[in-house]
Design an enzyme around this catalytic site. Structure first.
Site, PDB file in Angstrom:
ATOM      1  N   GLU A 119      46.525  25.532  24.470  1.00 10.32           N
ATOM      2  CA  GLU A 119      47.215  26.151  25.624  1.00 10.32           C
ATOM      3  C   GLU A 119      47.917  25.086  26.468  1.00 10.32           C
ATOM      4  O   GLU A 119      48.202  25.318  27.639  1.00 10.32           O
ATOM      5  CB  GLU A 119      46.227  26.942  26.489  1.00 10.32           C
ATOM      6  CG  GLU A 119      45.462  28.038  25.786  1.00 10.32           C
ATOM      7  CD  GLU A 119      46.304  29.264  25.437  1.00 10.32           C
ATOM      8  OE1 GLU A 119      47.516  29.235  25.703  1.00 10.32           O
ATOM      9  OE2 GLU A 119      45.750  30.223  24.876  1.00 10.32           O
ATOM     10  N   HIS A 142      41.335  27.089  31.942  1.00  6.92           N
ATOM     11  CA  HIS A 142      41.420  28.371  31.228  1.00  6.92           C
ATOM     12  C   HIS A 142      40.053  28.636  30.615  1.00  6.92           C
ATOM     13  O   HIS A 142      39.485  27.776  29.932  1.00  6.92           O
ATOM     14  CB  HIS A 142      42.487  28.314  30.135  1.00  6.92           C
ATOM     15  CG  HIS A 142      42.335  29.414  29.128  1.00  6.92           C
ATOM     16  ND1 HIS A 142      42.342  30.744  29.480  1.00  6.92           N
ATOM     17  CD2 HIS A 142      42.130  29.386  27.784  1.00  6.92           C
ATOM     18  CE1 HIS A 142      42.165  31.490  28.408  1.00  6.92           C
ATOM     19  NE2 HIS A 142      42.030  30.690  27.360  1.00  6.92           N
ATOM     20  N   HIS A 144      37.033  32.148  29.471  1.00  8.83           N
ATOM     21  CA  HIS A 144      36.897  33.533  29.023  1.00  8.83           C
ATOM     22  C   HIS A 144      35.747  34.215  29.780  1.00  8.83           C
ATOM     23  O   HIS A 144      34.703  34.516  29.187  1.00  8.83           O
ATOM     24  CB  HIS A 144      36.625  33.581  27.511  1.00  8.83           C
ATOM     25  CG  HIS A 144      37.689  32.951  26.652  1.00  8.83           C
ATOM     26  ND1 HIS A 144      37.479  32.589  25.336  1.00  8.83           N
ATOM     27  CD2 HIS A 144      38.975  32.629  26.917  1.00  8.83           C
ATOM     28  CE1 HIS A 144      38.586  32.075  24.830  1.00  8.83           C
ATOM     29  NE2 HIS A 144      39.512  32.068  25.786  1.00  8.83           N
ATOM     30  N   HIS A 214      42.064  38.569  27.306  1.00 14.56           N
ATOM     31  CA  HIS A 214      41.890  37.200  26.827  1.00 14.56           C
ATOM     32  C   HIS A 214      41.039  36.354  27.783  1.00 14.56           C
ATOM     33  O   HIS A 214      39.934  35.966  27.425  1.00 14.56           O
ATOM     34  CB  HIS A 214      43.270  36.557  26.590  1.00 14.56           C
ATOM     35  CG  HIS A 214      43.203  35.161  26.056  1.00 14.56           C
ATOM     36  ND1 HIS A 214      44.272  34.517  25.481  1.00 14.56           N
ATOM     37  CD2 HIS A 214      42.197  34.259  26.031  1.00 14.56           C
ATOM     38  CE1 HIS A 214      43.916  33.296  25.109  1.00 14.56           C
ATOM     39  NE2 HIS A 214      42.656  33.123  25.442  1.00 14.56           N
TER      40      HIS A 214
END
Ligand code: 2HA
Ligand code: ZN
Length: 273
Positions: A119, A142, A144, A214
């Site tokens: 990413e 980032h 989850h 996501h």
């Protein structure tokens, strides 16, 4: 084996904090396998010796041009690497990269040729924006988070500010600590430039961005701050789901109660630099 961290306590402390946070990500169940990514702008720790360090990887294209990143340095989690491994060995599961003169490519300089996160376009687009706006924010995360991703599977939460309103209404602290709320990015291919561009637009006006089905992206003054922003919102999502699992839609604080908090605590409407 020697490390770029040797004799650089400031830089070592930043990497130690990254390792601490990645341990939390694993413990929370937000980082299955290689899930999630991190970048931290470490340019403030760069000395003449680091500047002279040769590349230990070929030059890699970012896929976009980011004019404010010229000559900047970042720690980036390695692609395919596990957060739980990074918690113990941060320099074997991530690397220091230098952005090249063309602002469109990078090279790895230390400690090992660990290729950065898939990413990277999203993370570097955010870093470019933070530098452009003179922000003191240095870290992007980032991850989850289970409850937030679960809520992103329900269309009603993805419309307008509905998700932000519900999360704010679960516990007063959410509003106080995430006063800009959560921005929604419709599903897009992981690692794509389209995802990076949509994320950048949403982070300008929100504390955390939710990628539909996501995960989340947060920015922070350091990686602990980015983690806290995500954690505050995920806690509210967890309370929502706990109440809901008792059998009815939770009441939530009223609009008047939330407005009172906004007024009394003079909560910011934009991100402080
Ligand atoms: O790094 O989470 O979105 C693995 C991911 C990609
Ligand atoms: Zn992901």
């Amino acid at each position: 084996m020697s490390s770029i961290l040797d004799g650089r306590p400031g830089l070592a402390a930043v990497i130690e904090q990254v390792a601490e946070v990645t341990g939390y990500l694993w413990q929370k169940g937000w980082a299955e396998r290689n899930g999630g990514n991190i970048t931290v702008n470490i340019t403030e720790f760069v000395d003449d010796e680091i500047m002279a360090m040769p590349a230990i990887s070929p030059v890699v294209q970012i896929g976009t041009t980011l004019p404010h990143l010229k000559g900047k340095y970042f720690y980036a989690k390695g692609t395919g690497k596990r957060m739980r491994d990074l918690a113990r060995f941060p320099m074997q599961n991530g690397a220091i990269i230098r952005i090249c003169e063309d602002c469109a490519s990078y090279e790895i300089i230390a400690d090992e040729p660990v290729m950065p996160t898939s990413e990277l376009p999203s993370h570097l687009a955010l870093q470019n924006y933070l530098i452009e706006t003179g922000s003191s924010y240095k870290a992007t995360l980032h991850t989850h988070p289970i409850e937030l991703v679960a809520m992103s599977h329900i269309q009603r939460f993805l419309k307008g500010d509905e998700m932000t309103r519900v999360l704010w209404s679960m516990i007063p602290e959410t509003l106080a600590f995430a006063p800009l709320g959560i921005g929604i990015v419709p599903y897009s291919l992981p690692g794509s430039i389209a995802l990076a561009e949509a994320t950048l637009e949403q982070i300008k006006t929100h504390d955390v961005v939710l990628w539909e089905k996501h995960g989340t992206v947060a920015v922070g003054t350091d990686i602990m701050d980015a983690f806290d922003q995500t954690d505050v919102l995920c806690k509210a999502a967890n309370i929502y789901m706990c109440a809901k699992s008792m059998g009815s839609e939770p009441d939530g604080m009223t609009d008047a109660e939330m407005k009172e908090i906004q007024d009394v605590f003079k909560l910011p409407k934009e991100r402080p630099c």
